[in-house]
Design a protein around this motif. Structure first.
Motif, short mmCIF file in Angstrom:
data_model
loop_
_atom_site.label_atom_id
_atom_site.label_comp_id
_atom_site.label_asym_id
_atom_site.label_seq_id
_atom_site.Cartn_x
_atom_site.Cartn_y
_atom_site.Cartn_z
N ILE A 72 0.84 -1.20 0.00
CA ILE A 72 0.00 0.00 0.00
C ILE A 72 0.87 1.25 0.00
CG2 ILE A 72 -1.66 1.34 1.36
CD1 ILE A 72 -2.77 -1.41 2.32
N PHE A 73 1.91 1.27 0.83
CA PHE A 73 2.84 2.39 0.87
C PHE A 73 3.46 2.62 -0.51
CE2 PHE A 73 7.23 3.85 1.18
CZ PHE A 73 7.05 5.08 1.81
N GLY A 74 3.97 1.56 -1.10
CA GLY A 74 4.62 1.67 -2.41
C GLY A 74 3.67 2.15 -3.50
N LYS A 75 2.47 1.62 -3.51
CA LYS A 75 1.50 2.03 -4.53
C LYS A 75 1.05 3.46 -4.32
CE LYS A 75 0.05 -2.50 -5.86
NZ LYS A 75 -0.77 -3.03 -6.90
N SER A 76 0.88 3.87 -3.06
CA SER A 76 0.52 5.26 -2.78
C SER A 76 1.63 6.20 -3.23
CB SER A 76 0.25 5.46 -1.28
OG SER A 76 -0.83 4.69 -0.86
N PHE A 77 2.86 5.84 -2.90
CA PHE A 77 4.00 6.67 -3.30
C PHE A 77 4.07 6.79 -4.82
CE2 PHE A 77 8.33 7.01 -4.83
CZ PHE A 77 8.75 8.18 -4.20
N MET A 78 3.99 5.67 -5.51
CA MET A 78 4.12 5.70 -6.97
C MET A 78 2.94 6.45 -7.62
SD MET A 78 6.99 4.60 -7.73
CE MET A 78 6.80 4.64 -9.50
N ALA A 79 1.74 6.28 -7.09
CA ALA A 79 0.59 6.97 -7.66
C ALA A 79 0.77 8.49 -7.57
CB ALA A 79 -0.70 6.55 -6.95
N VAL A 80 1.19 8.96 -6.41
CA VAL A 80 1.39 10.40 -6.24
C VAL A 80 2.58 10.87 -7.06
CG1 VAL A 80 1.98 12.21 -4.58
CG2 VAL A 80 0.27 10.49 -3.99
N PHE A 81 3.67 10.12 -7.03
CA PHE A 81 4.88 10.51 -7.75
C PHE A 81 4.61 10.63 -9.24
CE2 PHE A 81 8.99 9.79 -9.78
CZ PHE A 81 9.79 10.66 -9.07
N ILE A 82 3.95 9.63 -9.80
CA ILE A 82 3.66 9.65 -11.24
C ILE A 82 2.65 10.74 -11.58
CG2 ILE A 82 2.59 8.34 -13.12
CD1 ILE A 82 3.94 5.83 -11.85
N ALA A 83 1.63 10.91 -10.74
CA ALA A 83 0.61 11.91 -11.01
C ALA A 83 1.18 13.33 -10.95
CB ALA A 83 -0.54 11.77 -10.02
N GLU A 84 2.13 13.55 -10.05
CA GLU A 84 2.67 14.89 -9.86
C GLU A 84 3.86 15.20 -10.76
OE1 GLU A 84 1.20 17.24 -8.05
OE2 GLU A 84 -0.34 15.78 -7.56
N TRP A 85 4.49 14.18 -11.33
CA TRP A 85 5.68 14.40 -12.15
C TRP A 85 5.32 15.22 -13.38
CZ3 TRP A 85 10.63 13.90 -11.17
CH2 TRP A 85 11.53 14.00 -12.21
N GLY A 86 5.96 16.36 -13.51
CA GLY A 86 5.77 17.20 -14.69
C GLY A 86 4.48 18.00 -14.69
N ASP A 87 3.76 18.04 -13.58
CA ASP A 87 2.53 18.84 -13.58
C ASP A 87 2.88 20.31 -13.35
OD1 ASP A 87 3.02 19.02 -10.85
OD2 ASP A 87 0.94 18.67 -10.28
N ARG A 88 1.88 21.15 -13.35
CA ARG A 88 2.11 22.59 -13.22
C ARG A 88 2.80 22.97 -11.93
NH1 ARG A 88 -2.96 26.02 -15.47
NH2 ARG A 88 -2.91 25.23 -17.60
N THR A 89 2.49 22.26 -10.85
CA THR A 89 3.11 22.58 -9.57
C THR A 89 4.61 22.37 -9.63
OG1 THR A 89 1.09 21.83 -8.49
CG2 THR A 89 3.02 22.10 -7.09
N GLN A 90 5.04 21.29 -10.24
CA GLN A 90 6.47 21.03 -10.35
C GLN A 90 7.13 22.10 -11.23
OE1 GLN A 90 7.69 17.39 -12.25
NE2 GLN A 90 9.52 17.28 -10.99
#
Length: 166
Positions: A73-91
């Motif tokens: 669960i930890f790994g999937k949560s981390f990857m979901a957020v990491f992938i979703a946020e990578w390259g978005d406007r906030t970054q």
């Protein structure tokens, strides 16, 4: 469109839980893993880990029992957020901000803001645990928010074009 097409009796929270359980491949084996983690006392996951709102509970032997499922669960949560946020406007905004400001305050401000946003999402999930939330309501609320944002952007654009012309 999603709001209109949503099943009026569909529960958004239950649908989300089912999606997560399916994604994690939860089944009877996961419950057996939790029983083993409890020392074979026949306790299942809810007895050890509590409800979503209750958080992690310590088993009788005194230390928290983290299973492979917890790490998954930890790994999937981390990857979901990491992938979703990578390259978005906030970054991109943080890259731009760091170009003109020191890295440490930019980093700490970003981490604190993301932590508080995540904490508010987890808190809302804890408060809504056990409640029925219709998908149509969720889609409708999201649609209204986007409509409001579009109206605000249009208003700003009109005001900006009038100030440039005059």
């Amino acid at each position: 469109k999603d709001c209109y097409m949503a099943d009026p009796d569909s529960d958004a929270i239950e649908a989300g839980k089912e999606d997560v359980a399916e994604e994690l491949g939860e089944n009877e084996d996961a419950e057996k893993d939790c029983t083993v983690a409890a020392g074979g006392r026949g306790e299942t996951a809810p007895a050890i880990y509590g409800s979503m709102a209750g958080g992690l509970k310590k088993p009788a032997h005194g230390r928290a029992a983290y299973t492979d499922s917890d790490w998954a669960i930890f790994g999937k949560s981390f990857m979901a957020v990491f992938i979703a946020e990578w390259g978005d406007r906030t970054q991109i905004a943080m890259i731009s901000q760091h170009a003109s400001q020191p890295v440490v305050p930019v980093f700490l401000g970003s981490v604190l803001a993301f932590f508080l946003l995540t904490l508010s999402a987890v808190g809302a999930a804890s408060l809504l645990n056990g409640q029925k939330l219709k998908e149509r309501v969720v889609f409708g609320f999201a649609s209204l928010c986007f409509l409001l944002f579009a109206a605000m952007a249009l208003k700003d654009a009109v005001e900006m074009s009038h100030s440039v012309v005059h």
